[in-house]
Scaffold this motif. Structure first.
Motif, PDB file in Angstrom:
ATOM      1  N   SER A 108       0.849  -1.194   0.000  1.00  0.00           N
ATOM      2  CA  SER A 108       0.000   0.000   0.000  1.00  0.00           C
ATOM      3  C   SER A 108       0.882   1.241   0.000  1.00  0.00           C
ATOM      4  O   SER A 108       2.094   1.165   0.196  1.00  0.00           O
ATOM      5  N   SER A 109       0.253   2.383  -0.203  1.00  0.00           N
ATOM      6  CA  SER A 109       1.006   3.648  -0.248  1.00  0.00           C
ATOM      7  C   SER A 109       1.683   3.944   1.092  1.00  0.00           C
ATOM      8  O   SER A 109       2.626   4.723   1.159  1.00  0.00           O
ATOM      9  N   ALA A 110       1.204   3.288   2.163  1.00  0.00           N
ATOM     10  CA  ALA A 110       1.780   3.523   3.497  1.00  0.00           C
ATOM     11  C   ALA A 110       3.090   2.760   3.715  1.00  0.00           C
ATOM     12  O   ALA A 110       3.803   2.994   4.682  1.00  0.00           O
ATOM     13  N   LEU A 111       3.418   1.858   2.792  1.00  0.00           N
ATOM     14  CA  LEU A 111       4.598   1.002   2.975  1.00  0.00           C
ATOM     15  C   LEU A 111       5.897   1.774   2.733  1.00  0.00           C
ATOM     16  O   LEU A 111       6.097   2.355   1.681  1.00  0.00           O
ATOM     17  N   THR A 112       6.787   1.754   3.730  1.00  0.00           N
ATOM     18  CA  THR A 112       8.071   2.461   3.589  1.00  0.00           C
ATOM     19  C   THR A 112       9.271   1.574   3.935  1.00  0.00           C
ATOM     20  O   THR A 112      10.396   1.867   3.535  1.00  0.00           O
ATOM     21  N   GLU A 113       9.033   0.490   4.697  1.00  0.00           N
ATOM     22  CA  GLU A 113      10.161  -0.320   5.176  1.00  0.00           C
ATOM     23  C   GLU A 113       9.807  -1.806   5.098  1.00  0.00           C
ATOM     24  O   GLU A 113       8.685  -2.204   5.398  1.00  0.00           O
ATOM     25  N   VAL A 114      10.790  -2.616   4.671  1.00  0.00           N
ATOM     26  CA  VAL A 114      10.558  -4.049   4.466  1.00  0.00           C
ATOM     27  C   VAL A 114      11.689  -4.844   5.122  1.00  0.00           C
ATOM     28  O   VAL A 114      12.863  -4.470   5.015  1.00  0.00           O
ATOM     29  N   TRP A 115      11.332  -5.947   5.768  1.00  0.00           N
ATOM     30  CA  TRP A 115      12.316  -6.853   6.371  1.00  0.00           C
ATOM     31  C   TRP A 115      12.234  -8.205   5.665  1.00  0.00           C
ATOM     32  O   TRP A 115      11.155  -8.792   5.567  1.00  0.00           O
ATOM     33  N   VAL A 116      13.333  -8.681   5.167  1.00  0.00           N
ATOM     34  CA  VAL A 116      13.382  -9.996   4.520  1.00  0.00           C
ATOM     35  C   VAL A 116      14.317 -10.892   5.331  1.00  0.00           C
ATOM     36  O   VAL A 116      15.497 -10.570   5.500  1.00  0.00           O
ATOM     37  N   GLU A 117      13.782 -11.976   5.858  1.00  0.00           N
ATOM     38  CA  GLU A 117      14.602 -12.982   6.543  1.00  0.00           C
ATOM     39  C   GLU A 117      14.562 -14.237   5.682  1.00  0.00           C
ATOM     40  O   GLU A 117      13.497 -14.839   5.497  1.00  0.00           O
ATOM     41  N   ASP A 118      15.684 -14.595   5.114  1.00  0.00           N
ATOM     42  CA  ASP A 118      15.735 -15.739   4.203  1.00  0.00           C
ATOM     43  C   ASP A 118      17.166 -16.258   4.191  1.00  0.00           C
ATOM     44  O   ASP A 118      18.078 -15.569   3.752  1.00  0.00           O
ATOM     45  N   PRO A 119      17.388 -17.481   4.707  1.00  0.00           N
ATOM     46  CA  PRO A 119      18.765 -17.994   4.792  1.00  0.00           C
ATOM     47  C   PRO A 119      19.404 -18.251   3.428  1.00  0.00           C
ATOM     48  O   PRO A 119      20.617 -18.363   3.333  1.00  0.00           O
ATOM     49  N   TYR A 120      18.578 -18.330   2.377  1.00  0.00           N
ATOM     50  CA  TYR A 120      19.129 -18.715   1.076  1.00  0.00           C
ATOM     51  C   TYR A 120      19.090 -17.591   0.043  1.00  0.00           C
ATOM     52  O   TYR A 120      18.421 -17.686  -0.971  1.00  0.00           O
ATOM     53  N   ILE A 121      19.813 -16.517   0.343  1.00  0.00           N
ATOM     54  CA  ILE A 121      20.078 -15.476  -0.660  1.00  0.00           C
ATOM     55  C   ILE A 121      21.589 -15.536  -0.877  1.00  0.00           C
ATOM     56  O   ILE A 121      22.353 -14.679  -0.442  1.00  0.00           O
ATOM     57  N   ARG A 122      22.013 -16.644  -1.499  1.00  0.00           N
ATOM     58  CA  ARG A 122      23.454 -16.912  -1.582  1.00  0.00           C
ATOM     59  C   ARG A 122      23.912 -17.201  -3.006  1.00  0.00           C
ATOM     60  O   ARG A 122      24.850 -16.593  -3.498  1.00  0.00           O
ATOM     61  N   HIS A 123      23.269 -18.171  -3.649  1.00  0.00           N
ATOM     62  CA  HIS A 123      23.695 -18.570  -4.994  1.00  0.00           C
ATOM     63  C   HIS A 123      23.193 -17.560  -6.029  1.00  0.00           C
ATOM     64  O   HIS A 123      22.288 -16.776  -5.757  1.00  0.00           O
ATOM     65  N   THR A 124      23.770 -17.625  -7.223  1.00  0.00           N
ATOM     66  CA  THR A 124      23.462 -16.623  -8.249  1.00  0.00           C
ATOM     67  C   THR A 124      21.960 -16.455  -8.473  1.00  0.00           C
ATOM     68  O   THR A 124      21.447 -15.335  -8.446  1.00  0.00           O
ATOM     69  N   HIS A 125      21.225 -17.567  -8.673  1.00  0.00           N
ATOM     70  CA  HIS A 125      19.788 -17.432  -8.969  1.00  0.00           C
ATOM     71  C   HIS A 125      19.024 -16.876  -7.770  1.00  0.00           C
ATOM     72  O   HIS A 125      18.033 -16.158  -7.936  1.00  0.00           O
ATOM     73  N   GLN A 126      19.501 -17.163  -6.551  1.00  0.00           N
ATOM     74  CA  GLN A 126      18.836 -16.636  -5.356  1.00  0.00           C
ATOM     75  C   GLN A 126      19.096 -15.130  -5.207  1.00  0.00           C
ATOM     76  O   GLN A 126      18.211 -14.373  -4.795  1.00  0.00           O
ATOM     77  N   LEU A 127      20.303 -14.716  -5.555  1.00  0.00           N
ATOM     78  CA  LEU A 127      20.629 -13.285  -5.519  1.00  0.00           C
ATOM     79  C   LEU A 127      19.795 -12.526  -6.552  1.00  0.00           C
ATOM     80  O   LEU A 127      19.314 -11.423  -6.295  1.00  0.00           O
ATOM     81  N   TYR A 128      19.593 -13.165  -7.732  1.00  0.00           N
ATOM     82  CA  TYR A 128      18.735 -12.549  -8.750  1.00  0.00           C
ATOM     83  C   TYR A 128      17.279 -12.472  -8.271  1.00  0.00           C
ATOM     84  O   TYR A 128      16.564 -11.512  -8.568  1.00  0.00           O
ATOM     85  N   ASN A 129      16.846 -13.499  -7.544  1.00  0.00           N
ATOM     86  CA  ASN A 129      15.489 -13.466  -6.980  1.00  0.00           C
ATOM     87  C   ASN A 129      15.327 -12.247  -6.067  1.00  0.00           C
ATOM     88  O   ASN A 129      14.322 -11.536  -6.132  1.00  0.00           O
ATOM     89  N   PHE A 130      16.308 -12.041  -5.206  1.00  0.00           N
ATOM     90  CA  PHE A 130      16.230 -10.917  -4.275  1.00  0.00           C
ATOM     91  C   PHE A 130      16.263  -9.582  -5.032  1.00  0.00           C
ATOM     92  O   PHE A 130      15.538  -8.644  -4.694  1.00  0.00           O
ATOM     93  N   LEU A 131      17.083  -9.522  -6.090  1.00  0.00           N
ATOM     94  CA  LEU A 131      17.131  -8.323  -6.933  1.00  0.00           C
ATOM     95  C   LEU A 131      15.752  -8.070  -7.551  1.00  0.00           C
ATOM     96  O   LEU A 131      15.253  -6.938  -7.540  1.00  0.00           O
ATOM     97  N   ARG A 132      15.122  -9.117  -8.077  1.00  0.00           N
ATOM     98  CA  ARG A 132      13.789  -8.971  -8.671  1.00  0.00           C
ATOM     99  C   ARG A 132      12.767  -8.508  -7.629  1.00  0.00           C
ATOM    100  O   ARG A 132      11.879  -7.711  -7.929  1.00  0.00           O
ATOM    101  N   PHE A 133      12.879  -9.026  -6.420  1.00  0.00           N
ATOM    102  CA  PHE A 133      11.984  -8.614  -5.334  1.00  0.00           C
ATOM    103  C   PHE A 133      12.161  -7.110  -5.060  1.00  0.00           C
ATOM    104  O   PHE A 133      11.177  -6.378  -4.913  1.00  0.00           O
TER     105      PHE A 133
END
Length: 246
Positions: free
Chosen positions: A110-135
């Motif tokens: 929503s327009s009120a959203l200003t801050e996001v927390w992502v907890e995910d142990p698997y932002i490590r390999h190339t495709h996972q890093l790309y996933n986070f970039l896409r997010f």
């Protein structure tokens, strides 16, 4: 407006409202509310072009019915939020498509959203890093004003250089778009959770890594995640009035 254009708008409205009713019946209320609102707007746009009085009356009746249901859902969702009892579950089946980050997270941004927390142990390999970039790209394009993204993940012991280099580059790139990336590592993190400061919490069984590998670099779904097949996973959505910080 031509008759073809009008019938096209009608078909779009019917399609969106059919989806709204399906989601409503599945008790995926927040998603159904978005679809009801979009479908009602399409019907209202079509109504402006209708000349026949009996058809106009039919349109108005339909619009009122859908608006009444949307209002009931809104009241119900708000009450569940107030009571801290909101829980919705989405089951993504094996090989399903149509679950890009834009589609999955849209009802909770929503327009009120200003801050996001992502907890995910698997932002490590190339495709996972790309996933986070896409997010992150999805958040930049969404109708919100996110200025801070927190990532808590685990360090890639086999190739920490690639991981830290990629995240450092992303941090710099986000900064150019007015967004701060706060990066922290944990060796004990296990659960996967995404929290928005507007109160929504999204827990995906597989975290952001729920897409299958595309069959090839030039196969459909390689670029467009809506066309990418998914691995089976469950998405649980909650709402809290007090989003905890890391």
């Amino acid at each position: 407006m031509t008759q073809n254009h009008l019938s096209g708008m009608e078909a779009s409205a019917v399609s969106v409202l059919k989806r709204a009713v399906e989601l409503d019946q599945s008790e995926r209320f927040q998603e159904s509310l978005i679809c009801y609102q979009e479908g009602i707007q399409l019907l209202m746009d079509a109504l402006k072009a209708v000349k026949d009085d009996s058809k106009r009356g039919h349109y108005r009746e339909k619009i009122k019915g859908y608006m009444d249901r949307a209002e009931q859902i809104k009241v119900h969702v708000n009450q569940m939020k107030e009571d801290g009892k909101y829980h919705e579950q989405i089951r993504i089946s094996e090989d399903a498509t149509g679950y890009s980050y834009e589609v999955l997270f849209k009802p909770y941004i929503s327009s009120a959203l200003t801050e996001v927390w992502v907890e995910d142990p698997y932002i490590r390999h190339t495709h996972q890093l790309y996933n986070f970039l896409r997010f992150c790209e999805m958040l930049l394009k969404a109708p919100c004003k996110v200025n801070k993204i927190h990532l808590l993940t685990s360090q890639d012991e086999a190739d920490s250089g690639q991981q830290s280099g990629a995240l450092a580059e992303l941090k710099e790139s986000l900064s150019a778009h007015g967004v701060t990336l706060d990066l922290q590592y944990s060796s004990t993190i296990h659960d996967r959770e995404i929290r928005f400061d507007n109160g929504w919490i999204v827990k995906i069984g597989r975290g952001l890594d729920y897409f299958k590998r595309p069959k090839g670099r030039f196969s459909v779904g390689y670029c467009d995640y809506d066309l990418r097949q998914c691995q089976e996973t469950t998405v649980d959505i909650f709402h809290t009035k007090h989003t905890k910080t890391l």
